[in-house]
Scaffold this active site. Sequence first.
Site, mmCIF file in Angstrom:
data_model
loop_
_atom_site.group_PDB
_atom_site.id
_atom_site.type_symbol
_atom_site.label_atom_id
_atom_site.label_comp_id
_atom_site.label_asym_id
_atom_site.label_seq_id
_atom_site.Cartn_x
_atom_site.Cartn_y
_atom_site.Cartn_z
ATOM 1 N N SER A 19 0.699 -1.239 0.105
ATOM 2 C CA SER A 19 -0.358 0.109 -0.249
ATOM 3 C C SER A 19 1.154 1.432 -0.267
ATOM 4 O O SER A 19 0.169 2.548 -0.811
ATOM 5 C CB SER A 19 -0.482 -0.179 1.380
ATOM 6 O OG SER A 19 -0.566 0.280 2.263
ATOM 7 N N ASP A 38 -4.353 7.372 8.216
ATOM 8 C CA ASP A 38 -4.940 6.405 9.264
ATOM 9 C C ASP A 38 -4.463 5.397 10.406
ATOM 10 O O ASP A 38 -3.343 5.930 10.824
ATOM 11 C CB ASP A 38 -5.599 5.572 8.066
ATOM 12 C CG ASP A 38 -4.442 4.461 7.512
ATOM 13 O OD1 ASP A 38 -3.635 4.557 7.411
ATOM 14 O OD2 ASP A 38 -4.657 4.636 6.492
ATOM 15 N N HIS A 83 -0.548 3.840 7.830
ATOM 16 C CA HIS A 83 0.141 5.030 6.150
ATOM 17 C C HIS A 83 0.183 6.718 6.511
ATOM 18 O O HIS A 83 -0.543 7.051 7.597
ATOM 19 C CB HIS A 83 -0.594 5.050 5.263
ATOM 20 C CG HIS A 83 -1.193 3.218 4.611
ATOM 21 N ND1 HIS A 83 -2.721 3.031 5.216
ATOM 22 C CD2 HIS A 83 -0.704 2.513 4.221
ATOM 23 C CE1 HIS A 83 -2.550 1.913 4.541
ATOM 24 N NE2 HIS A 83 -1.308 1.565 3.687
#
Length: 364
Positions: A49, A339, A342
């Site tokens: 990600s 979040d 991240h």
Amino acid sequence: MELTFSSASSTAWLSRLLVIFSLLIFKTTALIKLPPNEMVTGVMAFGDSIVDPGNNNNLPTLIKSNFPPYGQDFEGGVPTGRFCNGKVPSDFIAKELGIKDTVPAYLDPNLKPQDLITGVSFASGGSGYDSLTAQLVSVISMPAQLDHFREYIAKLKQLVGEERTKFILAKNLYLVVAGSDDLANTYFVLRARKLQYDIPAYTDLMLNSATHFLKELYGLGARRIGVFSTPPIGCVPSQRTLSGGIERGCANDYNVAARSFNKKLYAALNSLGTSMPDGRFVYVDIYNPLFDLIKNPGEYGFEVADKGCCGFGYYEVAILCNKWSPTTCTNVSKYIFWDSYHPTENAYRALLRPLLPKYVSKFF
Ligand SMILES: *[C@@H]1O[C@H](CO)[C@@H](O)[C@H](O)[C@H]1NC(C)=O
């Protein structure tokens, strides 16, 4: 006479203005200086990600971020599927190299032919070196990312021909960012490998897959390969909530595991470089700069290091924010984490700015 004089002086004035103007432009774009006669054709990314610009958007997985508040600061507020409020590291790196502003997802249905030439990302949020990691959350494994890369090479050949394709493949910069989901998700949280493997054995398994992946990437024509270390995964907000106690400290066992993998990765990259001398396998230390950022947020202009901007604040255990997350912080610039897992765009910027000049020469 009068006329000549005045036009000469206005020319001088204009050229001075142009110099000032171009200095200003140079300063704001902050382009990285490459060695003379060297070029980077494009930026390609593989992994998880951290460099996924939206490859998961149409997959049957929960690991997605193509909805608000994700992307609130991306080109006026577009939730592209980046796991961030704004740009991700592959975007910053392409921009700093003067290639383009953002690196799109290979699976983006609106991908343009030009993007194949200047770089795309094959990364998939939730993926890792251990193939089980991608399988557990139904995302694109690293071997499957290589299959997409093979398909990409065929498309590029049709577009620019065999010779040019070979050239582009060798002159691209490849970013490989993985390993944190293997440790954090597969090993610690889901315990899917914990019974059979202790930390040294599991980091060996990760390393074997990583080495295999890198050899295949090299075999397909890649030469300049930057491999990010794993970050201090014990210090992300969700881990602090789960195992950081009342003080919300970092989970030490997670960080020990990350360092153990990094040490092995460093040695493996050096030996790959020796066995394939025209390949550049560059270990990019993310662990220490991110750890320093988290420990000393004030020194970098941040205020909050132990909770994410979106979600349930200190009570957040989920990694991603979702449509039901109650709040987004009022000023994301104060936060290191977007979040519970991240970093924010600003944190990526603070992290990468000093790294690029430090590492760029190692690729030539
Ligand atoms: C947001 O935070 C940053 C960093 O602390 C600060 O420079 C900026 O002025 C703040 N913006 C607002 C609107 O408060």
